[in-house]
Design an enzyme around this catalytic site. Structure first.
Site, PDB file in Angstrom:
ATOM      1  N   ASN A   7       8.978  24.869 -15.220  1.00  0.00           N
ATOM      2  CA  ASN A   7      10.345  25.128 -14.776  1.00  0.00           C
ATOM      3  C   ASN A   7      10.959  26.069 -15.803  1.00  0.00           C
ATOM      4  O   ASN A   7      11.517  25.635 -16.804  1.00  0.00           O
ATOM      5  CB  ASN A   7      11.077  23.773 -14.710  1.00  0.00           C
ATOM      6  CG  ASN A   7      12.452  23.887 -14.098  1.00  0.00           C
ATOM      7  OD1 ASN A   7      12.991  24.979 -13.968  1.00  0.00           O
ATOM      8  ND2 ASN A   7      13.029  22.756 -13.746  1.00  0.00           N
ATOM      9  N   ARG A  90       8.573  26.346 -10.440  1.00  0.00           N
ATOM     10  CA  ARG A  90       9.878  26.347  -9.767  1.00  0.00           C
ATOM     11  C   ARG A  90      10.338  27.795  -9.670  1.00  0.00           C
ATOM     12  O   ARG A  90      10.339  28.514 -10.673  1.00  0.00           O
ATOM     13  CB  ARG A  90      10.892  25.549 -10.588  1.00  0.00           C
ATOM     14  CG  ARG A  90      12.303  25.671 -10.070  1.00  0.00           C
ATOM     15  CD  ARG A  90      13.236  24.803 -10.872  1.00  0.00           C
ATOM     16  NE  ARG A  90      14.565  24.798 -10.329  1.00  0.00           N
ATOM     17  CZ  ARG A  90      15.631  25.301 -10.958  1.00  0.00           C
ATOM     18  NH1 ARG A  90      15.513  25.832 -12.150  1.00  0.00           N
ATOM     19  NH2 ARG A  90      16.814  25.249 -10.386  1.00  0.00           N
ATOM     20  N   HIS A 179      19.888  24.023  -6.062  1.00  0.00           N
ATOM     21  CA  HIS A 179      19.551  22.650  -6.496  1.00  0.00           C
ATOM     22  C   HIS A 179      18.749  21.893  -5.434  1.00  0.00           C
ATOM     23  O   HIS A 179      18.794  20.672  -5.377  1.00  0.00           O
ATOM     24  CB  HIS A 179      20.823  21.842  -6.850  1.00  0.00           C
ATOM     25  CG  HIS A 179      21.384  22.201  -8.187  1.00  0.00           C
ATOM     26  ND1 HIS A 179      22.708  22.536  -8.377  1.00  0.00           N
ATOM     27  CD2 HIS A 179      20.814  22.271  -9.413  1.00  0.00           C
ATOM     28  CE1 HIS A 179      22.913  22.803  -9.659  1.00  0.00           C
ATOM     29  NE2 HIS A 179      21.786  22.655 -10.313  1.00  0.00           N
ATOM     30  N   ARG A 240      30.858  28.002 -14.442  1.00  0.00           N
ATOM     31  CA  ARG A 240      31.095  28.765 -13.202  1.00  0.00           C
ATOM     32  C   ARG A 240      32.359  28.252 -12.538  1.00  0.00           C
ATOM     33  O   ARG A 240      32.600  27.041 -12.499  1.00  0.00           O
ATOM     34  CB  ARG A 240      29.920  28.627 -12.236  1.00  0.00           C
ATOM     35  CG  ARG A 240      28.631  29.218 -12.746  1.00  0.00           C
ATOM     36  CD  ARG A 240      27.578  29.253 -11.633  1.00  0.00           C
ATOM     37  NE  ARG A 240      26.273  29.581 -12.168  1.00  0.00           N
ATOM     38  CZ  ARG A 240      25.237  28.736 -12.190  1.00  0.00           C
ATOM     39  NH1 ARG A 240      25.355  27.523 -11.681  1.00  0.00           N
ATOM     40  NH2 ARG A 240      24.093  29.108 -12.700  1.00  0.00           N
ATOM     41  N   GLU A 383      12.988  16.827 -11.132  1.00  0.00           N
ATOM     42  CA  GLU A 383      12.551  18.014 -10.384  1.00  0.00           C
ATOM     43  C   GLU A 383      11.050  18.237 -10.517  1.00  0.00           C
ATOM     44  O   GLU A 383      10.393  18.679  -9.578  1.00  0.00           O
ATOM     45  CB  GLU A 383      13.255  19.260 -10.935  1.00  0.00           C
ATOM     46  CG  GLU A 383      14.726  19.326 -10.615  1.00  0.00           C
ATOM     47  CD  GLU A 383      15.325  20.678 -10.981  1.00  0.00           C
ATOM     48  OE1 GLU A 383      14.935  21.243 -12.012  1.00  0.00           O
ATOM     49  OE2 GLU A 383      16.175  21.157 -10.219  1.00  0.00           O
TER      50      GLU A 383
END
Ligand code: ADP
Length: 396
Positions: A7, A90, A179, A240, A383
């Site tokens: 990842n 990923r 996500h 963000r 993940e």
């Protein structure tokens, strides 16, 4: 079968080696604060923990350091790289090109490269990881697991922005959602914890980490997602902005003579709870300041909570009901305060938190009151396990 999961993105590189299909972890680790003289390399194996601080300039150096360490005789995680049967990567964004995981070949590599514009922070390091492994293990199968594939089937009226349609046709400007790998894990795990069939559940999931995304899940798939063309849209995130009137952005650019690149940086890196509070992108620091009475920390938290509740209401309406609220991510899994605030005053929606369960939760589980019709669940997301499962299923 040994699967190496990589990842590689943003400012960190995470990896896990899993024996599949048993999902047994052989080793895991990460390199944080990439690009600095005090980057941190963590490695966990055989109940051992290693932590080294050193200069690591970029993703390539981080991946090489991880790989070199794995075959060191004193560590003995791998005798040689050939022991790796499959590599799962990923990959954040490939536009509309893939709706599921794919075996990596030259065409896939070219498509990921062609999508650099869509995810400038993530796709280049994703591809770097693929290239390094291709060189070290040229004959080993590699699988790309896309972060937005989970949202591939959202309806056309959910993915369409109300701008001239030609911009979608010409540049594929639409909602994609992010996500997805985490939501894949969250929805499966929440169904397990609730002992329900996931195809029958209407879930509102909040992935709250540095990046934050809300997801509406029904009929066994993603129906709505708050992140859009890029991860910028939606919830208040660490740096963000989430939703903002585009006209406000244009106004500021004109008023302050801000360039496109600078505005991009402000919205992605200087906004969110960091931007409102002026304190930090680290949510723990915001909570500490709030507890000491800092009003800007309070405003940042209230803004984030309000936005999350607004999405909860909206997604409940468009799903036509709600069975559970699911939390995950560094903030979602650890911030008792934020979970309590988001789940407050929602009795009219049949959502009632058990404050004690929330405070005393260790790991994951149900934190709603016994008489809450809508359940509240915390999931410890993983993940890497999803990437290993997808990779395994691709090659067997
Ligand atoms: P990412 O993987 O997107 O970088 P994570 O999911 O690891 O992010 O989440 C990082 C965020 O989680 C940070 O803002 C951090 O402050 C927050 N966090 C971690 N532990 C806690 C805690 N105990 N209370 C509040 N926030 C926490």
């Amino acid at each position: 079968m040994k699967i190496f999961v990589l990842n590689s993105g943003g400012s960190s590189v995470k990896f896990k080696i899993l024996e599949m299909p048993a999902e047994e972890e052989i080793a895991s680790g990460k390199v944080e604060k990439l690009g600095s003289s005090d980057a941190i390399f963590h490695l966990n194996y055989n109940n051992n923990k290693l932590k080294e601080i050193q200069e690591i300039k970029n993703h390539g150096e981080a991946i090489n350091l991880i790989l070199e360490t794995l075959i060191k005789p004193e560590i003995e995680i791998l005798n040689d790289y050939e022991e790796i049967d499959v590599v799962g990567h990923r990959v954040v964004h490939a536009g509309e090109n893939f709706t599921g995981s794919v075996m990596i070949d030259q065409e896939v590599i070219d498509t990921i490269r062609d999508s650099f514009d869509l995810a400038p922070l993530h796709n280049p390091p994703n591809l770097k990881g693929i290239e390094i492994f291709k060189e070290i293990l040229p004959g080993t199968p590699m699988v790309a697991v896309f972060d937005n594939a989970f949202h591939a089937e959202i309806p056309d009226y959910v993915r369409t922005y109300a701008i001239p349609y030609k911009y979608y046709e010409k540049h594929a400007v639409r909602r994609y959602g992010f996500h997805g790998i985490t939501f894949n894990y969250m929805t499966d795990r929440a169904a397990e914890i609730l002992e329900r069939d996931k195809n029958e559940l209407k879930l509102f999931s909040l992935m709250l980490g540095s990046g934050c995304t809300a997801n509406a899940f029904k009929n066994g798939k993603s129906f709505e997602v708050s992140t859009g063309f890029t991860p910028l849209e939606g919830l208040v995130q660490s740096t963000r902005s989430g939703d903002i009137d585009p006209a406000a952005v244009l106004y500021l650019m004109r008023k302050e003579n801000i360039s496109i690149d600078e505005m991009d940086r402000i919205l992605n890196s200087e906004s969110g709870w960091k931007g409102i509070s002026g304190i930090s992108n680290d949510f723990r620091k915001i909570v500490e300041a709030y507890q000491q009475g800092n009003e800007m920390a309070e405003l940042a938290i209230n803004t984030a909570v309000h936005r999350a509740q607004k999405y909860l209401g909206a997604y409940t309406a468009v799903m036509g009901g709600l069975d559970a609220v699911v939390f995950a991510g560094g903030v979602g899994e650890n911030s008792v305060l934020l979970r309590e605030k988001i789940c407050s005053d929602l009795e009219h929606l049949n959502i009632k938190l058990d404050k004690k369960l929330n405070q005393n939760l260790e790991g994951e589980g149900i934190i709603s009151a016994a008489d809450s019709r809508v359940k509240i669940v915390v999931v410890n997301t993983d993940e890497e396990v999803v990437i290993a499962r997808e990779s395994y299923n691709k090659v067997v």
